[in-house]
Design a protein around this motif. Structure first.
Motif, mmCIF file in Angstrom:
data_model
loop_
_atom_site.group_PDB
_atom_site.id
_atom_site.type_symbol
_atom_site.label_atom_id
_atom_site.label_comp_id
_atom_site.label_asym_id
_atom_site.label_seq_id
_atom_site.Cartn_x
_atom_site.Cartn_y
_atom_site.Cartn_z
ATOM 1 N N TRP A 287 3.187 6.865 -7.284
ATOM 2 C CA TRP A 287 2.635 7.994 -8.042
ATOM 3 C C TRP A 287 3.373 9.283 -7.721
ATOM 4 C CZ3 TRP A 287 0.219 6.663 -12.105
ATOM 5 C CH2 TRP A 287 -0.544 5.504 -12.122
ATOM 6 N N ILE A 288 3.793 9.427 -6.479
ATOM 7 C CA ILE A 288 4.605 10.599 -6.116
ATOM 8 C C ILE A 288 5.931 10.564 -6.874
ATOM 9 C CG2 ILE A 288 5.838 11.743 -4.232
ATOM 10 C CD1 ILE A 288 3.645 10.692 -2.345
ATOM 11 N N GLN B 243 0.831 -1.207 0.000
ATOM 12 C CA GLN B 243 0.000 0.000 0.000
ATOM 13 C C GLN B 243 0.871 1.265 0.000
ATOM 14 O OE1 GLN B 243 -2.869 0.123 3.155
ATOM 15 N NE2 GLN B 243 -3.891 1.966 2.367
ATOM 16 N N LEU B 244 1.933 1.240 0.796
ATOM 17 C CA LEU B 244 2.858 2.367 0.820
ATOM 18 C C LEU B 244 3.541 2.523 -0.529
ATOM 19 C CD1 LEU B 244 4.445 4.574 2.321
ATOM 20 C CD2 LEU B 244 6.068 2.798 3.041
ATOM 21 N N THR C 93 1.293 4.321 -3.067
ATOM 22 C CA THR C 93 1.205 5.766 -2.796
ATOM 23 C C THR C 93 2.474 6.475 -3.251
ATOM 24 O OG1 THR C 93 -0.226 5.362 -0.885
ATOM 25 C CG2 THR C 93 0.875 7.498 -1.002
ATOM 26 N N THR C 94 3.610 5.931 -2.862
ATOM 27 C CA THR C 94 4.886 6.569 -3.208
ATOM 28 C C THR C 94 5.208 6.417 -4.693
ATOM 29 O OG1 THR C 94 6.028 4.534 -2.506
ATOM 30 C CG2 THR C 94 5.853 6.334 -0.902
#
Length: 241
Positions: free
Chosen positions: A62-63, A55-56, A59-60
């Motif tokens: 796309w950043i 999950q992390l 998120t990271t």
């Protein structure tokens, strides 16, 4: 895929010119190698995060994509102005982020029967063999043949980019690419970026001066990263068929 614009710019700058940077490729190669090493480090880190906290990672991921694109254009702009000292840390960070975003594909490859670590090694070896062949062929092309090949590869990469954007759009709506089409697109990508490797050795010395080694290194780096990606995509598609 960001080197599509590089090709168009290179064509306009190199048409009718003799060598302006006969040593630019030799000057660029250590930075290409360093960028690839940093990409490997970023990939290892991404795989660690993906394995422990998916999950992390998402998120990271796309950043990292957004930051990677920003660093590419900013770093390239700074490098073209000749400020290599400021451009180098930007491009080093770009290489790390590229590896991080690449780790998702590596994770799929590692989990695909018939690909695994051997397939990743094969893709890397394929890039090395292409480099050797591209250097031999591209350095000995005539002006007419070199410009013709550059235009052909440039148009092909634009078409490939359109196909990939279409893939992403359809996938967003739940329509996924059939395996035969994925094989065709990946095979075309391998062919085009192998051609791009030849083009690099022809056009970069006609586009960049010897002291403009960082923009030249970026072009070569993008060629081999994209070639690696499409070889790996092809292996995954074939083994899933």
């Amino acid at each position: 895929m960001a080197n599509t614009s590089n090709f168009r710019q290179a064509i306009s700058q190199a048409r009718g010119q003799s060598l302006v940077g006969p040593n630019v490729i030799a000057n660029a190669l250590p930075f290409v190698g360093g960028g690839l090493v940093l990409t490997a480090v970023g990939s290892f880190g991404g795989l660690r995060v993906l394995g422990t906290n998916p999950q992390l990672f998402m998120t990271t991921f796309w950043i990292a994509i957004v930051a990677e694109l920003a660093l590419f254009f900013i770093g390239r702009g700074v490098a073209l102005k000749g400020n290599n000292g400021a451009a180098l840390p930007l491009l080093a960070t770009y290489s790390l982020l590229t590896g991080y975003t690449l780790s998702g594909l590596l994770y799929v490859a590692l989990g695909t029967e018939g690909v695994g670590i051997g397939g990743i090694g094969f893709a890397a070896l394929g890039c090395g063999v292409t480099f050797i062949a591209g250097r031999q062929i591209g350095s000995n092309l005539s002006e007419e043949d070199g410009m013709a090949l550059t235009k052909t590869i440039s148009l092909g990469i634009i078409a490939l980019l359109v196909a990939i954007v279409g893939q992403v759009i359809f996938a967003f709506f739940g329509v996924f690419t059939p395996s035969w089409l994925e094989i065709a697109i990946s095979g075309l990508g391998v062919f085009l970026f192998a051609g791009a490797a030849v083009v690099d050795f022809f056009i970069l010395p006609r586009t960049y001066r010897d002291d403009q080694y960082l923009p030249a290194a970026m072009s070569m780096y993008l060629t081999y990263i994209n070639l690696f990606i499409f070889i790996l995509r092809l292996l995954i598609a074939v083994n899933r068929d």
